[in-house]
Every structure is written in structure tokens, then in C-alpha cells.
Design a protein around this motif. Sequence first.
Motif, PDB file in Angstrom:
ATOM      1  N   ILE A 108       0.837  -1.203   0.000  1.00 56.82           N
ATOM      2  CA  ILE A 108       0.000   0.000   0.000  1.00 56.82           C
ATOM      3  C   ILE A 108       0.872   1.254   0.000  1.00 56.82           C
ATOM      4  CG2 ILE A 108      -1.597   1.352   1.422  1.00 56.82           C
ATOM      5  CD1 ILE A 108      -2.898  -1.361   2.215  1.00 56.82           C
ATOM      6  N   GLN A 109       1.912   1.264   0.817  1.00 52.11           N
ATOM      7  CA  GLN A 109       2.813   2.412   0.881  1.00 52.11           C
ATOM      8  C   GLN A 109       3.520   2.622  -0.462  1.00 52.11           C
ATOM      9  OE1 GLN A 109       3.029   4.653   3.176  1.00 52.11           O
ATOM     10  NE2 GLN A 109       4.650   5.788   2.186  1.00 52.11           N
ATOM     11  N   ARG A 110       3.965   1.520  -1.085  1.00 53.75           N
ATOM     12  CA  ARG A 110       4.628   1.617  -2.388  1.00 53.75           C
ATOM     13  C   ARG A 110       3.669   2.193  -3.431  1.00 53.75           C
ATOM     14  NH1 ARG A 110       4.777  -0.647  -7.118  1.00 53.75           N
ATOM     15  NH2 ARG A 110       3.277  -2.266  -6.626  1.00 53.75           N
ATOM     16  N   LEU A 111       2.415   1.726  -3.425  1.00 49.95           N
ATOM     17  CA  LEU A 111       1.439   2.215  -4.395  1.00 49.95           C
ATOM     18  C   LEU A 111       1.084   3.684  -4.150  1.00 49.95           C
ATOM     19  CD1 LEU A 111      -0.877  -0.911  -4.629  1.00 49.95           C
ATOM     20  CD2 LEU A 111       0.704  -0.060  -6.377  1.00 49.95           C
ATOM     21  N   ARG A 112       1.037   4.096  -2.887  1.00 55.24           N
ATOM     22  CA  ARG A 112       0.776   5.515  -2.584  1.00 55.24           C
ATOM     23  C   ARG A 112       1.899   6.399  -3.110  1.00 55.24           C
ATOM     24  NH1 ARG A 112      -1.550   4.635   3.462  1.00 55.24           N
ATOM     25  NH2 ARG A 112      -3.709   4.347   2.860  1.00 55.24           N
ATOM     26  N   LEU A 113       3.142   5.966  -2.904  1.00 52.16           N
ATOM     27  CA  LEU A 113       4.273   6.741  -3.409  1.00 52.16           C
ATOM     28  C   LEU A 113       4.252   6.811  -4.928  1.00 52.16           C
ATOM     29  CD1 LEU A 113       7.114   5.475  -1.051  1.00 52.16           C
ATOM     30  CD2 LEU A 113       6.127   7.768  -1.127  1.00 52.16           C
ATOM     31  N   GLU A 114       3.940   5.684  -5.563  1.00 49.94           N
ATOM     32  CA  GLU A 114       3.871   5.643  -7.022  1.00 49.94           C
ATOM     33  C   GLU A 114       2.759   6.561  -7.536  1.00 49.94           C
ATOM     34  OE1 GLU A 114       3.035   2.263 -10.368  1.00 49.94           O
ATOM     35  OE2 GLU A 114       4.243   1.688  -8.623  1.00 49.94           O
ATOM     36  N   LEU A 115       1.611   6.555  -6.865  1.00 47.65           N
ATOM     37  CA  LEU A 115       0.504   7.426  -7.254  1.00 47.65           C
ATOM     38  C   LEU A 115       0.885   8.892  -7.100  1.00 47.65           C
ATOM     39  CD1 LEU A 115      -2.446   7.787  -8.123  1.00 47.65           C
ATOM     40  CD2 LEU A 115      -3.078   7.594  -5.708  1.00 47.65           C
ATOM     41  N   GLN A 120       2.393  14.001  -9.696  1.00 45.34           N
ATOM     42  CA  GLN A 120       3.366  15.080  -9.880  1.00 45.34           C
ATOM     43  C   GLN A 120       3.780  15.170 -11.345  1.00 45.34           C
ATOM     44  OE1 GLN A 120       4.366  17.421  -7.608  1.00 45.34           O
ATOM     45  NE2 GLN A 120       5.259  18.360  -9.426  1.00 45.34           N
ATOM     46  N   GLN A 121       3.973  14.025 -12.001  1.00 47.29           N
ATOM     47  CA  GLN A 121       4.320  14.034 -13.422  1.00 47.29           C
ATOM     48  C   GLN A 121       3.201  14.669 -14.252  1.00 47.29           C
ATOM     49  OE1 GLN A 121       5.233   9.854 -14.074  1.00 47.29           O
ATOM     50  NE2 GLN A 121       7.414  10.328 -14.275  1.00 47.29           N
ATOM     51  N   ILE A 122       1.952  14.369 -13.914  1.00 45.15           N
ATOM     52  CA  ILE A 122       0.821  14.959 -14.632  1.00 45.15           C
ATOM     53  C   ILE A 122       0.821  16.478 -14.468  1.00 45.15           C
ATOM     54  CG2 ILE A 122      -1.708  15.169 -14.645  1.00 45.15           C
ATOM     55  CD1 ILE A 122      -1.805  12.145 -14.012  1.00 45.15           C
ATOM     56  N   GLN A 123       1.052  16.966 -13.251  1.00 46.37           N
ATOM     57  CA  GLN A 123       1.107  18.408 -13.007  1.00 46.37           C
ATOM     58  C   GLN A 123       2.244  19.045 -13.799  1.00 46.37           C
ATOM     59  OE1 GLN A 123      -1.053  20.286 -11.619  1.00 46.37           O
ATOM     60  NE2 GLN A 123      -2.320  18.652 -10.792  1.00 46.37           N
ATOM     61  N   LYS A 126       1.233  19.188 -17.450  1.00 45.26           N
ATOM     62  CA  LYS A 126       0.246  20.265 -17.660  1.00 45.26           C
ATOM     63  C   LYS A 126       0.927  21.623 -17.667  1.00 45.26           C
ATOM     64  CE  LYS A 126      -3.916  18.059 -15.789  1.00 45.26           C
ATOM     65  NZ  LYS A 126      -4.897  18.053 -14.672  1.00 45.26           N
ATOM     66  N   GLY A 127       1.909  21.809 -16.779  1.00 46.48           N
ATOM     67  CA  GLY A 127       2.646  23.068 -16.750  1.00 46.48           C
ATOM     68  C   GLY A 127       3.458  23.276 -18.008  1.00 46.48           C
ATOM     69  N   ALA A 128       4.069  22.191 -18.504  1.00 45.18           N
ATOM     70  CA  ALA A 128       4.866  22.294 -19.733  1.00 45.18           C
ATOM     71  C   ALA A 128       3.959  22.606 -20.933  1.00 45.18           C
ATOM     72  CB  ALA A 128       5.616  20.978 -19.975  1.00 45.18           C
ATOM     73  N   ILE A 129       2.786  21.983 -20.966  1.00 45.78           N
ATOM     74  CA  ILE A 129       1.841  22.256 -22.072  1.00 45.78           C
ATOM     75  C   ILE A 129       1.370  23.703 -22.026  1.00 45.78           C
ATOM     76  CG2 ILE A 129      -0.494  21.730 -22.938  1.00 45.78           C
ATOM     77  CD1 ILE A 129       0.063  18.780 -22.122  1.00 45.78           C
ATOM     78  N   ALA A 130       1.058  24.187 -20.815  1.00 44.52           N
ATOM     79  CA  ALA A 130       0.602  25.575 -20.664  1.00 44.52           C
ATOM     80  C   ALA A 130       1.702  26.549 -21.081  1.00 44.52           C
ATOM     81  CB  ALA A 130       0.163  25.822 -19.229  1.00 44.52           C
TER      82      ALA A 130
END
Length: 136
Positions: A108-115, A120-123, A126-130
Motif C-alpha cells: 500500500i505504501q509503495r502504491l501511494r508513493l507511485e501514485l 506530480q508528473q501529470i502536473q 500540464k505546466g509544460a503544455i501551458a
Amino acid sequence: MFALINTKGATHIAISIPKEGADKAIPALVGMLERNAVFIQKGYSTLGTCIADMSIQLGDKIALDNSDSELIVLAPSSTEILDESFVHESPEVLVSNRKAIEKKDAEIQRLRLELAHVKQQIQDLKGAIAATEEGE
């Protein structure tokens, strides 16, 4: 009449016994295995009967482990299977789930960190696209 159960290499069978009628089902099951069961050992070049060395463990969960992993089988609606008068609390029955819980917590901890990393990658994307759209 016989019922031949081929376990395909299984070493254990877990049977869920409902609370209703358990006071009759368990003694009947034990009696059937003691008096009516014939244990067959089948190998590549051998075939014959054998005497099984077996034990029956009662509880609302079955936990088995080996050097690599642990398997826990929970009975459906486990609180309704057997009342406490049926289960003799012993170290064999009260199997610790500590290792399984620790493994699940680590996963669960590993999956939370991965999520969190993926969010963060999505953000960042989005910043790079903007920034690219503003530069055009």
C-alpha cells in the motif's frame, strides 16, 4: 458411490462450514474421513493406496506460509461460521497474520508513493503544455 477429488497437486483443502448445522457437519466430516476415505498416491510409475497423516484446523481463517509467501483464506462472513464454543484456541488455530499485514502495508505504501509520483508528473506535463501554448 465414490467421489474422487483430484487436487492437482494441492496439499491442503479448506472447506467453509456454515454455522447452521456445524455441530453435526464437523463430526460427520471427521467420521467420513476416518472411516470412508481411501487415500490414493499416484506417481509416474506408482499407483497405490496410502495412510494419510492429517490434521483438521478449525477457525474463521486459514493461513499457510512457506519461505517465499503467505496465503490467507477467509471464510465468507467469517463471524457467522463457528461460535467460540467450537474453536479450541491453540497456537495452531490462532495463526498470526502479522507477516501478511506487513506485506500488504508495504505494498500500500509503495502504491501511494507511485501514485503521488504519477500525479506530480501529470502536473509537470500540464505546466509544460501551458508554457508551450503561451510561447506560441
